[in-house]
Structure formats: structure tokens, C-alpha cells
Design an enzyme around this catalytic site. Sequence first.
Site, PDB file in Angstrom:
ATOM      1  CG  ASP A 120      -2.168   0.799   1.085  1.00 23.36           C
ATOM      2  OD1 ASP A 120      -2.033   2.028   1.001  1.00 23.36           O
ATOM      3  OD2 ASP A 120      -3.280   0.241   1.076  1.00 23.36           O
ATOM      4  CG  HIS A 147      -5.341   3.763   1.610  1.00 22.41           C
ATOM      5  ND1 HIS A 147      -5.154   2.409   1.423  1.00 22.41           N
ATOM      6  CD2 HIS A 147      -6.628   4.020   1.241  1.00 22.41           C
ATOM      7  CE1 HIS A 147      -6.263   1.871   0.949  1.00 22.41           C
ATOM      8  NE2 HIS A 147      -7.176   2.825   0.841  1.00 22.41           N
ATOM      9  CB  SER A 314      -8.086  -1.053  -0.605  1.00 16.25           C
ATOM     10  OG  SER A 314      -8.557   0.138   0.015  1.00 16.25           O
TER      11      SER A 314
END
Length: 427
Positions: A120, A147, A314
Site C-alpha cells: 500500500d 491509507h 481495499s
Amino acid sequence: MASRTAYRVTARTGGRATVRPLRAVLAGALVLLTAATGYGAGAGSAHADPVPTPLPSADATAPPAIRLPVIPSRFEPLSDGCVRPSATVVPQVPWAESSLGLGRARQLASGAGVTVAVVDSGVSRKAPALAGRVTAAGAAGADCLGHGTFVAGLIAAAPAPGGGFGGVAPDACVLAVRGLAADGTPDEAAVAAGIRAAADAGAQVIDVSLAFPRSTRALDDALRHAAAKDALVVAAATPDDPPRTTGGDGEEPPPVAMWPAARSGVLSVVDVDVLGDRPEDAARPVRADLAAPGVGVTGIGPSGRGNYLGNGPSVAAAFTAGAAALLRSYRPDLTAPEVAARLTASAYPAPVPRLDPFAALSASGGSPASAARPSAGSAISLHVPREDPAPGRRATLITCAALLIALVLGAASLLRRRTRAATAREV
């Protein structure tokens, strides 16, 4: 007279002995009726975890609604620097955690001994809920976007004091891998290198948040390498913020193939909301193995103890990767394909089966490797309305229980009259 007295006692005792099994059947019928109507302690589904009350509207009597900052879903550098710390800690158990039954699942496993790689934007070592359990490849130990830390928190965050949120596998370790290019945009080569490095580092589960419209030889080779190392790759079926396209004349756009999720052997995951539906205008993948919460999900950020909201496939993939970590901790004898098959076979039936971590952990009998899974080329409908069979089952149970109660009461009444008649004759 003594003999009569003895007979009368025997007759009454026999009557009571006969009534006792009837009372037992009556009690069973009442239990059945209680279960059918949903009243009483212990009634309800297997996911009987605390579900927070929906946030009330602000008025004179209700407390103000809790507002949380949102983690960016677009992978690109932030125009105003790094994500800011959140000052709000949500005390309630988030809906996603409750819907997945994580309270029950964590009673069986915690993810101890399992390493989950997160490909990520990086994972911040400064996140208190992940303290001491984050290792990083290169510079992936910092996370400006936030994130990657949010995703890692869904997988493995420890519960914070005074907060209701906790990761799926709070004792798992996290390997941070950056899947972005030097300019902060998603990069196939970086993801391929990250998957390979994670497999070489011994990660049993590799979570990939990024999705690309095409594959590369390096990415295909990295996925084969991970499979050879018995690492399970879990990937978002589509990007969190895909470009909006239409099929023409207002038609629904065709399914899209996104990598690495579209590759056979990768567990492809889509996001659903609190009602089990996909977000409006969400992209449809050509293949989806599982669905998991991915709309309005509570999690952590790269610093501080405050909470954030996250959305997208995700986020759903992170819940699935956490469930895989629980299963690999609980059943270390299972291979990566067997873990994937058990997660899909035990999922709640839906157009895209919904993740059920407790069911995967508690499943018994048979090899999960033989479980049927969607083929790589089949399109899956994600918008078919689902009819809840529970009301019909409850109605049937109530009817059966009522009939059984009526029969038992009738038999008991008849027996009571016969006993009284026999007693009167003796007297």
C-alpha cells in the site's frame, strides 16, 4: 383402606410420571417458539456481537453525531501535506466489526505467529495500535497518505483504551511494503517487487490494496513466486476510486478485469455496505471471491489514537486478509489454497459470498480445497436483490411450535380428566 390409599398414591404418581415427559415436550416447544420469535437471552444469529446504535441526529435531546476525517481513497500525493491526526476516538464497536462477528472469532484465534504484508502507501511505525509489530521494506515504515496504516489497522490493530475499534487479528505482525512509485502514484513494478519481497520475508498473507487495468510479466512472476512460497495473496477486486464509465445508453458498464485480483489463485474481494449491498456506481469486476465491509468503515491513522473513516474494496480486502491471518494462526497445517477455499466455502451466501471469519475458523470436516469457487472468466452479478429467508423460517417454526403446544396441552388435559375419574371411582 390401606390398599386403596396405596393404589391412589400409585395412580397419582403414575399420572405425574406421565405428565412429566409432556411438560418436557411443552418446555421444548416454548424454547422453539422463543427462538423463532427472537426473544430471550441467546436468541438471534451467530453474529450476536454488540451492535452500536445508529448515530442520532443532533437535536435538543440527542448527543451530536460523531464526525470523523476520511482517509483518502485516491493514491496520489496530498496537496496539503500529510494526513492530519484525528482527535476523535469512537467508543462504540464499529458496525463492520460487529457484522463480521469478530468478538467470537477472536475467542478462537488472534493471529499470533502470522505475518501479513500490506502492499500500500506504507505503514507508520508511529501508530500506537500497531506498536512493536511493524517491520518495513525500505522507506515503507512511514505513511504520509495514511491509507496503508488504515488498512494495516483493520488487519491487526490492538484495541485502544476507551475505543471500540480493534483489528481482525490483533496479535498478527505487519510487514509494510510500498506499492507506489517515487512520485507517489500506483506502480505495477513496485507492487510486483513488493509481493516478491513479502513472500521472501516469510509473510503468510499478502494484502494488496492496489488494482491495475493490466498485468505485467513481473507481476505475474511475483504472484507465481508467492504461490510457490505458500503465501496467500488477497487483493482489492477494483480500485477504491475507479474512473466512472458507462456501457452506453445508460446501460450498466461491463465487468472489468483488474490485476492482481483477476489472476487465478488470488483472493479477489469487493466492498459492501451495512445492508450488504455494493456502493452505487461501483465498478464490477470480472471475478469476485468474497465481499466484506467497505463503506463507512472505522479505523486508525498513521499517528495518534483517533479514528478515521475508510471506503473501498481495499478496505474489504483488509478484513479478508485479517481473517486469513486468524485462520493461518488457528490452523497452521492449512496451505494457502486451502485457507482461501475455507474462507469462500464458509462465507454467507449472497451474490458475492460475504466473509464470515468465525464460520471459517469453526468449520469442520472435509478438505476445504475441494470447495467450489468462481471461475476466473465468469462474471458475477453484484446487484441481484436478495430475499431474506429468515421470516419464512420463523413463521414455520412458530406454526410448528404452536401446534406442538396445542397437542401437548390437549394430551395433558385428557390425562388429567382420566386421572380424576379414576380417583373418584376409588373413593
